[in-house]
Write a protein that holds these residues in place. Structure first.
Motif, PDB file in Angstrom:
ATOM      1  N   ASP A  50       1.419   5.537  -3.337  1.00  0.00           N
ATOM      2  CA  ASP A  50       0.380   4.910  -2.525  1.00  0.00           C
ATOM      3  C   ASP A  50      -0.903   4.857  -3.354  1.00  0.00           C
ATOM      4  O   ASP A  50      -0.865   5.066  -4.574  1.00  0.00           O
ATOM      5  CB  ASP A  50       0.186   5.634  -1.178  1.00  0.00           C
ATOM      6  CG  ASP A  50      -0.178   7.114  -1.339  1.00  0.00           C
ATOM      7  OD1 ASP A  50      -0.727   7.489  -2.402  1.00  0.00           O
ATOM      8  OD2 ASP A  50       0.086   7.888  -0.401  1.00  0.00           O
ATOM      9  N   ASP A  51      -2.035   4.598  -2.698  1.00  0.00           N
ATOM     10  CA  ASP A  51      -3.279   4.441  -3.452  1.00  0.00           C
ATOM     11  C   ASP A  51      -3.697   5.717  -4.168  1.00  0.00           C
ATOM     12  O   ASP A  51      -4.381   5.672  -5.189  1.00  0.00           O
ATOM     13  CB  ASP A  51      -4.409   4.002  -2.504  1.00  0.00           C
ATOM     14  CG  ASP A  51      -4.217   2.576  -2.002  1.00  0.00           C
ATOM     15  OD1 ASP A  51      -3.464   1.821  -2.656  1.00  0.00           O
ATOM     16  OD2 ASP A  51      -4.791   2.226  -0.957  1.00  0.00           O
ATOM     17  N   ALA A  52      -3.293   6.856  -3.630  1.00  0.00           N
ATOM     18  CA  ALA A  52      -3.749   8.125  -4.193  1.00  0.00           C
ATOM     19  C   ALA A  52      -2.686   8.863  -4.984  1.00  0.00           C
ATOM     20  O   ALA A  52      -3.003   9.744  -5.780  1.00  0.00           O
ATOM     21  CB  ALA A  52      -4.254   9.036  -3.063  1.00  0.00           C
ATOM     22  N   ARG A  94      -0.774   0.016 -11.217  1.00  0.00           N
ATOM     23  CA  ARG A  94      -1.264   1.368 -11.509  1.00  0.00           C
ATOM     24  C   ARG A  94      -1.130   1.649 -13.003  1.00  0.00           C
ATOM     25  O   ARG A  94      -0.045   1.518 -13.568  1.00  0.00           O
ATOM     26  CB  ARG A  94      -0.475   2.404 -10.701  1.00  0.00           C
ATOM     27  CG  ARG A  94      -0.524   2.204  -9.192  1.00  0.00           C
ATOM     28  CD  ARG A  94      -1.856   2.632  -8.603  1.00  0.00           C
ATOM     29  NE  ARG A  94      -2.089   4.054  -8.796  1.00  0.00           N
ATOM     30  CZ  ARG A  94      -1.595   5.007  -8.013  1.00  0.00           C
ATOM     31  NH1 ARG A  94      -0.821   4.680  -6.983  1.00  0.00           N
ATOM     32  NH2 ARG A  94      -1.866   6.274  -8.247  1.00  0.00           N
ATOM     33  N   TYR A 115       0.798  -1.217   0.000  1.00  0.00           N
ATOM     34  CA  TYR A 115       0.000   0.000   0.000  1.00  0.00           C
ATOM     35  C   TYR A 115       0.833   1.271   0.000  1.00  0.00           C
ATOM     36  O   TYR A 115       0.294   2.359  -0.181  1.00  0.00           O
ATOM     37  CB  TYR A 115      -0.987   0.014   1.171  1.00  0.00           C
ATOM     38  CG  TYR A 115      -0.366   0.009   2.547  1.00  0.00           C
ATOM     39  CD1 TYR A 115       0.040   1.188   3.161  1.00  0.00           C
ATOM     40  CD2 TYR A 115      -0.216  -1.181   3.245  1.00  0.00           C
ATOM     41  CE1 TYR A 115       0.594   1.189   4.425  1.00  0.00           C
ATOM     42  CE2 TYR A 115       0.339  -1.197   4.522  1.00  0.00           C
ATOM     43  CZ  TYR A 115       0.739  -0.010   5.106  1.00  0.00           C
ATOM     44  OH  TYR A 115       1.304  -0.007   6.367  1.00  0.00           O
ATOM     45  N   ARG A 116       2.160   1.145   0.161  1.00  0.00           N
ATOM     46  CA  ARG A 116       2.979   2.362   0.132  1.00  0.00           C
ATOM     47  C   ARG A 116       4.429   2.010  -0.160  1.00  0.00           C
ATOM     48  O   ARG A 116       4.966   1.058   0.392  1.00  0.00           O
ATOM     49  CB  ARG A 116       2.888   3.090   1.473  1.00  0.00           C
ATOM     50  CG  ARG A 116       3.559   4.470   1.514  1.00  0.00           C
ATOM     51  CD  ARG A 116       3.177   5.176   2.812  1.00  0.00           C
ATOM     52  NE  ARG A 116       3.639   6.560   2.854  1.00  0.00           N
ATOM     53  CZ  ARG A 116       4.688   6.970   3.571  1.00  0.00           C
ATOM     54  NH1 ARG A 116       5.377   6.106   4.294  1.00  0.00           N
ATOM     55  NH2 ARG A 116       5.040   8.241   3.568  1.00  0.00           N
TER      56      ARG A 116
END
Length: 375
Positions: free
Chosen positions: A308-310, A248, A186-187
């Motif tokens: 990360d997710d954003a 991604r 996640y990061r």
């Protein structure tokens, strides 16, 4: 003895070091039951290749002569009269390279890209279709638009690119193992430029940015034009490679990339000498102010990639002094990977993240890693 045919694109520092590694490791590889049979080498202008790619090879003395010729700034064309190879030039080079690739499916040919060119992507996509393996030190084929990227990675077992991020550090391998185990990442945060790592740790000690950059240039840590490092594009490519491994669907123009100099000081606007003498000192105060603010917060500044997710971005970030990134000194690379299993204490990978020797060693390990794909 398993014979693995190898074709090298790129005779710069990394490519030459790879050839020297191949020669010096002959006895070690023999004990491992492997022989790397170099069938051809090319740069942007010339190709030298054996007459019979299926059986012949460029011997070790010839490979060392390639290194000598290119180190002296001479052309591969000077090897035309050696009697051990064919030499092609101009438009013939790319077509001949593709022809060599057509033999890949039957021979297990490994195409190794140690160039720094975006022009190799067309050839690489064709040889992947032929069933060849691809080993990359060149980051650019992995940062092309998604359509070309998808084709290149369509057979992931036949692609190795450890040296595209962190030189010889096992960043890609470690990340792939975590992903394959079903442990969600996640990061990722990391300092992936030895040059910018050195610059940030030196300015943290109170030295002006302009002084540090000029010192780094004189030490050979930067590109001939330090703006190639200070612009952050090299770090952005590495970040994009990692983000795409996480699934991604990003391109470079989707990313936030912080440059350490403004557009009006760019290579197309300000001459190099003017930038070094007059431009850089104008940036000293801003960096000094940011360092003081970070220190007041109990942090230090590092130029990092953050995924990360954003977000997928590169730039200056405040990091805790007692973190792996905060303790980083000199030109090492460090990557922190956070996942379900590495939630409170990240997986930290640190070490020399630059240098021809380190990068070439990573490429050689990747070449050896694909041997089990072929009988």
């Amino acid at each position: 003895m398993k014979n693995l045919p190898v074709f090298l694109m790129g005779c710069g520092g990394v490519g030459r070091q790879l050839l020297q590694h191949i020669v010096s490791c002959r006895s070690l590889h023999a004990k491992q039951g492997v022989h790397l049979r170099v069938v051809g080498v090319c740069d942007s202008k010339y190709l030298v290749v054996v007459a019979d790619v299926l059986t012949a090879e460029l011997d070790d003395s010839f490979l060392l002569e390639v290194c000598r010729v290119k180190s002296n700034g001479s052309s591969l064309q000077t090897l035309a009269n050696s009697g051990v190879c064919q030499v092609f030039s101009g438009p013939e080079v790319l077509q001949k390279v593709v022809d060599i690739g057509r033999l890949g499916k039957s021979t297990g040919l490994a195409f190794v890209d140690c160039s720094a060119s975006a022009e190799t992507i067309g050839v690489l996509n064709q040889v992947v279709d032929f069933g060849c393996c691809v080993v990359l030190a060149n980051k650019k084929p992995l940062t092309v638009p998604m359509e070309d990227y998808d084709k290149l990675v369509s057979q992931p077992r036949r692609l190795r690119h450890e040296s595209t991020v962190g030189a010889g550090l096992p960043v890609i391998a470690s990340l792939n193992r975590i992903i394959s185990s079903g442990d969600p990442v996640y990061r990722i945060i990391g300092s992936l430029s030895g040059t910018l790592g050195y610059v940030m740790s030196e300015v943290e000690d109170g030295k002006p940015l302009s002084q540090v950059v000029n010192a780094a240039k004189s030490l050979g840590y930067t590109e001939p034009d330090p703006r190639d490092d200070l612009g952050g594009m090299d770090v952005a490519r590495k970040a994009l490679i990692l983000a795409r491994l996480l699934g991604r669907r990003l391109n470079l123009d989707n990313m936030k990339i912080e440059s350490l100099y403004p557009e009006e000081m760019g290579p197309g606007v300000m001459p190099l000498e003017d930038f070094l003498v007059n431009g850089l000192p104008l940036l000293d105060q801003k960096i000094e102010d940011r360092i003081k603010q970070a220190s007041a917060n109990g942090n230090v500044l590092r130029y990092v990639c953050l995924i990360d997710d954003a977000r997928c971005e590169v730039g200056i970030q405040e990091v805790p002094k007692d973190s792996a990134l905060g303790r980083l000194r000199g030109s090492d690379n460090v990557v922190e990977i956070y996942s379900r299993c590495y939630e409170k204490q990240p997986l930290v990978i640190q070490g020399a993240g630059a240098g021809n020797d380190t990068t070439a060693a990573g490429v050689l390990a990747d070449i050896l890693d694909i041997q089990d794909l072929f009988p």
